[in-house]
Scaffold this motif. Structure first.
Motif, short mmCIF file in Angstrom:
data_model
loop_
_atom_site.label_atom_id
_atom_site.label_comp_id
_atom_site.label_asym_id
_atom_site.label_seq_id
_atom_site.Cartn_x
_atom_site.Cartn_y
_atom_site.Cartn_z
N TYR A 43 2.42 0.22 -6.65
CA TYR A 43 2.74 -0.09 -8.13
C TYR A 43 3.23 -1.56 -8.15
O TYR A 43 3.17 -2.13 -9.32
CB TYR A 43 3.65 0.72 -8.77
N GLU A 44 3.76 -2.26 -7.11
CA GLU A 44 4.30 -3.61 -7.16
C GLU A 44 3.22 -4.54 -7.02
O GLU A 44 3.43 -5.95 -7.24
CB GLU A 44 5.09 -3.68 -6.07
N THR A 45 2.15 -4.12 -6.33
CA THR A 45 0.94 -5.06 -6.15
C THR A 45 -0.08 -5.29 -7.06
O THR A 45 -0.55 -4.14 -7.45
CB THR A 45 0.30 -4.66 -5.00
N SER A 46 -0.56 -6.57 -7.30
CA SER A 46 -1.75 -6.68 -8.27
C SER A 46 -2.35 -7.82 -7.95
O SER A 46 -2.02 -8.71 -6.85
CB SER A 46 -1.23 -6.89 -9.78
N TRP A 47 -3.50 -7.96 -8.28
CA TRP A 47 -4.33 -9.23 -7.74
C TRP A 47 -5.34 -9.67 -8.71
O TRP A 47 -5.88 -8.80 -9.73
CB TRP A 47 -5.09 -9.28 -6.43
N TYR A 64 -6.86 -6.23 -10.80
CA TYR A 64 -6.48 -4.99 -10.24
C TYR A 64 -5.03 -4.83 -10.23
O TYR A 64 -4.52 -5.77 -9.59
CB TYR A 64 -7.21 -4.48 -9.02
N SER A 65 -4.36 -3.92 -10.85
CA SER A 65 -3.08 -3.53 -10.66
C SER A 65 -2.78 -2.15 -9.94
O SER A 65 -3.64 -1.12 -10.32
CB SER A 65 -2.32 -3.52 -12.04
N GLY A 66 -2.35 -2.26 -8.80
CA GLY A 66 -1.82 -0.90 -7.98
C GLY A 66 -1.19 0.16 -9.09
O GLY A 66 -0.22 -0.31 -9.97
N ASP A 69 -0.59 6.15 -7.30
CA ASP A 69 -1.77 6.91 -6.47
C ASP A 69 -2.46 5.81 -5.18
O ASP A 69 -3.00 6.57 -4.56
CB ASP A 69 -2.86 7.29 -7.41
N ASP A 70 -2.27 4.72 -5.37
CA ASP A 70 -2.84 3.71 -4.37
C ASP A 70 -1.96 3.67 -3.33
O ASP A 70 -2.14 3.07 -2.14
CB ASP A 70 -3.03 2.36 -5.00
N ALA A 71 -0.82 4.35 -3.16
CA ALA A 71 0.34 4.11 -1.92
C ALA A 71 -0.66 4.28 -0.69
O ALA A 71 -1.06 5.61 -0.62
CB ALA A 71 1.36 4.69 -2.27
N ASN A 72 -0.34 3.36 0.22
CA ASN A 72 -1.07 3.45 1.57
C ASN A 72 -2.39 3.81 1.75
O ASN A 72 -2.88 4.58 2.64
CB ASN A 72 -0.11 4.68 2.36
N THR A 73 -3.19 3.22 0.96
CA THR A 73 -4.65 3.58 0.51
C THR A 73 -5.29 2.28 0.74
O THR A 73 -4.47 0.97 0.25
CB THR A 73 -4.95 4.27 -0.53
#
Length: 163
Positions: A43-47, A64-66, A69-73
């Protein structure tokens, strides 16, 4: 109830919330793939990918913003971009980048590396031009109409047909 898809000359009462896409048969585009393996703090990561204009008003092409649910995927986004100058930027709101034992990112075009990494602070930006020097004539997508002849090998990118 039935829906009509006939064009209307009267304006819509409110703007559409759905973007529209327009493809011309003479348009040439080049595929890029953005792959991000999120760390535990997705949730801290976006691009984003921005098209760089001469006027300085860059246009966000894709972002895209994490989420939790995106953790470790792995999340992979493919896009077909016109020839031009672009910038890929990855952000981390906490300021510690991706945890390198788990997270990393890679941006490619037809298998050619544009940028990859994991260690950055608040953000990391990379500018690139399309076509890439090695992909200039190798793989442009120039037609959006189907072909009846078989391909020599399967494509790694989805095809679209617009009639």
């Amino acid at each position: 109830p039935s829906e009509s898809f006939s064009p209307s000359m009267s304006p819509m009462s409110s703007p559409s919330t759905h973007p529209s896409e327009s493809f011309s048969p003479t348009e040439t585009c080049y595929w890029i793939d953005v792959s991000v393996v999120f760390d535990s703090f997705s949730y801290e990561t976006s691009w984003d990918v921005q098209r760089i204009n001469d006027t300085g008003d860059n246009i966000v092409v894709k972002a895209y913003s994490g989420t939790y649910d995106d953790a470790n995927t792995l999340r992979k986004e493919s896009m077909c971009l016109e020839e031009g100058q672009y910038e890929f930027t990855i952000y981390d709101s906490f300021g510690d980048g991706l945890l390198i034992d788990v997270g990393h990112y890679i941006v490619t075009s037809y298998g050619e590396l544009i940028v990859e990494g994991a260690e950055f602070d608040n953000s990391e930006a990379t500018s690139f031009s399309l076509p890439l020097p090695t992909a200039s004539s190798a793989h442009p997508s120039e037609s959006f109409s189907p072909s009846m002849s078989p391909m020599s090998s399967p494509s790694t990118h989805p095809s679209e047909s617009f009639s």
